[in-house]
Scaffold this motif. Structure first.
Motif, PDB file in Angstrom:
ATOM      1  N   GLN A   4     -16.549  59.029 -53.542  1.00  0.00           N
ATOM      2  CA  GLN A   4     -15.640  60.117 -54.170  1.00  0.00           C
ATOM      3  C   GLN A   4     -16.666  60.480 -55.025  1.00  0.00           C
ATOM      4  N   ILE A   6     -17.628  62.115 -59.146  1.00  0.00           N
ATOM      5  CA  ILE A   6     -17.453  61.224 -60.635  1.00  0.00           C
ATOM      6  C   ILE A   6     -16.230  62.037 -60.901  1.00  0.00           C
ATOM      7  N   LEU A 177      -0.606  56.535 -64.875  1.00  0.00           N
ATOM      8  CA  LEU A 177      -1.013  55.308 -64.432  1.00  0.00           C
ATOM      9  C   LEU A 177      -0.068  54.969 -63.099  1.00  0.00           C
ATOM     10  N   PHE A 184      -5.431  56.529 -56.169  1.00  0.00           N
ATOM     11  CA  PHE A 184      -6.663  55.363 -56.345  1.00  0.00           C
ATOM     12  C   PHE A 184      -7.810  55.915 -57.411  1.00  0.00           C
ATOM     13  N   ARG A 185      -7.261  57.414 -57.975  1.00  0.00           N
ATOM     14  CA  ARG A 185      -7.494  57.532 -58.545  1.00  0.00           C
ATOM     15  C   ARG A 185      -7.679  57.180 -60.008  1.00  0.00           C
ATOM     16  N   TYR A 186      -8.068  56.792 -60.913  1.00  0.00           N
ATOM     17  CA  TYR A 186      -7.730  56.730 -62.600  1.00  0.00           C
ATOM     18  C   TYR A 186      -8.509  57.586 -63.555  1.00  0.00           C
ATOM     19  N   THR A 187      -9.529  57.407 -62.920  1.00  0.00           N
ATOM     20  CA  THR A 187     -10.283  58.183 -64.085  1.00  0.00           C
ATOM     21  C   THR A 187     -10.078  59.661 -64.715  1.00  0.00           C
ATOM     22  N   ILE A 190      -6.496  58.733 -67.126  1.00  0.00           N
ATOM     23  CA  ILE A 190      -6.629  58.492 -68.624  1.00  0.00           C
ATOM     24  C   ILE A 190      -7.641  59.029 -68.923  1.00  0.00           C
ATOM     25  N   THR A 191      -8.576  59.847 -69.144  1.00  0.00           N
ATOM     26  CA  THR A 191      -9.416  60.520 -69.561  1.00  0.00           C
ATOM     27  C   THR A 191      -9.038  61.359 -70.364  1.00  0.00           C
ATOM     28  N   ALA A 193      -5.347  61.806 -70.396  1.00  0.00           N
ATOM     29  CA  ALA A 193      -4.850  61.851 -71.531  1.00  0.00           C
ATOM     30  C   ALA A 193      -5.192  60.759 -72.899  1.00  0.00           C
ATOM     31  N   GLY A 194      -6.634  60.556 -72.817  1.00  0.00           N
ATOM     32  CA  GLY A 194      -6.946  59.940 -74.035  1.00  0.00           C
ATOM     33  C   GLY A 194      -6.661  61.420 -74.981  1.00  0.00           C
ATOM     34  N   LEU A 195      -7.766  62.327 -74.254  1.00  0.00           N
ATOM     35  CA  LEU A 195      -8.005  64.089 -74.819  1.00  0.00           C
ATOM     36  C   LEU A 195      -7.030  64.317 -75.645  1.00  0.00           C
TER      37      LEU A 195
ATOM     38  N   THR B  65      -7.709  58.694 -79.882  1.00  0.00           N
ATOM     39  CA  THR B  65      -7.396  58.737 -78.741  1.00  0.00           C
ATOM     40  C   THR B  65      -6.304  57.063 -79.481  1.00  0.00           C
ATOM     41  N   VAL B  69      -4.687  53.428 -73.936  1.00  0.00           N
ATOM     42  CA  VAL B  69      -5.627  53.960 -73.150  1.00  0.00           C
ATOM     43  C   VAL B  69      -7.314  53.421 -73.224  1.00  0.00           C
ATOM     44  N   PHE B  73      -9.128  52.416 -69.909  1.00  0.00           N
ATOM     45  CA  PHE B  73     -10.200  53.241 -69.545  1.00  0.00           C
ATOM     46  C   PHE B  73     -11.899  52.175 -69.320  1.00  0.00           C
ATOM     47  N   VAL B  77     -11.534  52.628 -65.343  1.00  0.00           N
ATOM     48  CA  VAL B  77     -12.280  54.220 -64.731  1.00  0.00           C
ATOM     49  C   VAL B  77     -13.341  53.551 -65.275  1.00  0.00           C
ATOM     50  N   GLN B  80     -15.027  52.303 -61.506  1.00  0.00           N
ATOM     51  CA  GLN B  80     -14.902  53.511 -60.728  1.00  0.00           C
ATOM     52  C   GLN B  80     -16.578  54.141 -61.475  1.00  0.00           C
ATOM     53  N   LEU B  81     -16.497  54.008 -62.174  1.00  0.00           N
ATOM     54  CA  LEU B  81     -17.693  55.302 -62.639  1.00  0.00           C
ATOM     55  C   LEU B  81     -19.183  54.514 -62.573  1.00  0.00           C
TER      56      LEU B  81
END
Lengths: 219, 247
Positions: A4, A6, A177, A184-187, A190-191, A193-195, B65, B69, B73, B77, B80-81
């Motif tokens: 996948q 990034i 979530l 199957f992709r949280y990146t 979640i990113t 949501a934080g932003l 943040t 979260v 992360f 995440v 995954q990264l």
């Protein structure tokens, strides 16, 4: 690393509306309504602790400390399990309101203590009633000093709303979530949501700090 | 009611395991947060704009943040990264440490700024080196100032650990929720909340003792007896704004 990419823009555009929906229907609602509840309840607690008879005030202090020093997650879980007929969102609003009122009560206490004793004496000299003393003289002066601190608690409540995940309220993070779990992709979820949190809370806290400076200079 | 206590007795080993995990997360998170707080707090006072800018950015990022979260992360995440699988305890400690470290950085920065400038001048007059000046003169004084705010943060951190059960950790919250099936909601949560309260109270007492000692080392403050009271020993504040307040 899997095959996948990034960061997938497709997933970004797919999840963003879901996040914003959760943001407006739960995150923001809980923050605003609970802040109002906490601000009112906190003032009531502060007044009771100051003017009620000693045993009642002491009992209040114990209850307030107990709520302050135990996790909001567990309070949410407890209320959610105990009042099954009430919706998660309502539970969330009430528990956040009560939990934060205990912090705000401390802020009010400091604000009330900062009102010079001469003001109380003047009210006695003018034979004002107890209620009139509070409403007409003490509270307006105390509020001036406390508004910025209340603002800071509103911001930290905003950042605590994801705790609602524990009682399955679909606020922003839960929405992210759910998307992450099914794709199957949280990146991205979640990113983003934080932003969104950062974009909403950072400017607000700058404004609150400016307000703090302005009110401080003029008193 | 007797039946409930019987069930509690059976659940006790699990409750203790959960409590142990909660305390591990709290202490581990607090230690990491303290290191991060000192590094970022010092960095945010540097004259070099790049160092200061970087530290400020990191602080504002983690303060702005949400804790949950950040935890998700690190849990979802980061693997995954970077294709690594962190043990959950680490995930919890790193998430909590980063978040509260950023809040702590503001406390550290504010406290160091509150040390009177005469103290800095005196170290120059005595031609102390940078390390000696900091460890022997400035930090001990800043430390006494920052403890009350750090105590608040520590209690916040302890309460923040309760969320780790959503990343499948069997902490005190998880075990409390399990006790619910054998007893009642009210009983189980009364036990759980009381245990959290007792732990928070214990941490507060330890921090109050540290505060009394720190002040005593500076020639202020009297005895450790005050540490046994519920409130912080003095009304003196750290002069440090925690800004966003509690995470």
């Amino acid at each position: 690393m899997t095959d996948q990419p990034i960061w997938s823009w497709d997933a970004t555009w797919e999840v963003l509306p879901k996040l914003l929906h959760g943001f407006f229907t739960a995150t923001l609602v809980v923050t605003v309504v609970s802040t109002i509840i906490a601000a009112i309840l906190g003032l009531i607690i502060a007044i009771i602790r100051r003017s009620a008879p000693k045993p009642i005030a002491a009992a209040f202090t114990l209850i307030v400390n107990f709520i302050r020093m135990t996790p909001i997650v567990m309070q949410l879980l407890f209320a959610y399990a105990a009042f099954t007929s009430v919706s998660g969102l309502t539970i969330g609003i009430i528990i956040f309101g009560i939990h934060y009122s205990t912090y705000m009560a401390e802020v009010y206490r400091a604000g009330i203590e900062a009102v010079p004793p001469g003001q109380w004496e003047a009210c006695t000299a003018l034979s004002m009633s107890r209620a009139r003393t509070w409403v007409g003289v003490v509270i307006p002066q105390a509020l001036r000093a406390t508004v910025p601190a209340l603002g800071n608690y509103a911001i930290s409540m905003f950042k605590d709303t994801p705790f609602l995940v524990s009682i399955s309220v679909v606020e922003m993070v839960q929405a992210g979530l759910a998307y992450g779990g099914s794709h199957f992709r949280y990146t991205e979820a979640i990113t983003l949501a934080g932003l969104i949190f950062l974009a909403a809370s950072y400017p607000t806290s700058l404004l609150v700090n400016r307000l703090e400076k302005r009110l401080a200079y003029t008193t | 009611m007797g039946k409930y206590f019987e069930a509690l007795g059976e659940a006790l080993p699990f409750m203790l395991d959960g409590l142990l995990l909660t305390v591990e997360l709290t202490i581990g998170g607090a230690l990491l947060a303290f290191v991060i707080a000192v590094v970022l707090g010092m960095g945010a006072r540097q004259k070099n704009i790049w160092v200061r800018g970087l530290c400020r950015t990191v602080i504002e990022f983690f303060r702005g943040t949400s804790l949950v979260v950040q935890l998700f992360f690190v849990f979802y995440v980061v693997p995954q990264l970077f294709d690594i699988k962190l043990p959950s305890l680490w995930v919890g400690i790193i998430g909590l440490g980063l978040n509260y470290g950023a809040y702590g950085a503001e406390v550290v920065r504010g406290s160091i700024n509150s040390v009177p400038s005469g103290q800095w001048e005196a170290t120059t007059a005595l031609s102390m080196g940078a390390w000696q000046r900091f460890t022997r003169v400035i930090f001990p004084q800043a430390w006494a100032l920052m403890i009350p705010s750090l105590t608040n943060l520590l209690i916040q951190l302890l309460k923040g650990t309760a969320i780790v059960y959503v990343i499948l950790m069997h902490d005190l919250t998880y075990e409390t929720d399990k006790l619910r099936t054998d007893t009642s909601t009210y009983f189980a949560y009364a036990v759980g909340l009381l245990v959290y309260f007792a732990v928070a109270y214990l941490f507060t007492l330890v921090m109050n003792a540290l505060e009394v000692r720190a002040k005593h080392n500076l020639g202020r403050g009297e005895s450790l007896r005050e540490a046994l009271s519920f409130k912080a020993p003095t009304k003196e504040t750290a002069g440090a704004s925690t800004g966003g307040g509690m995470g």
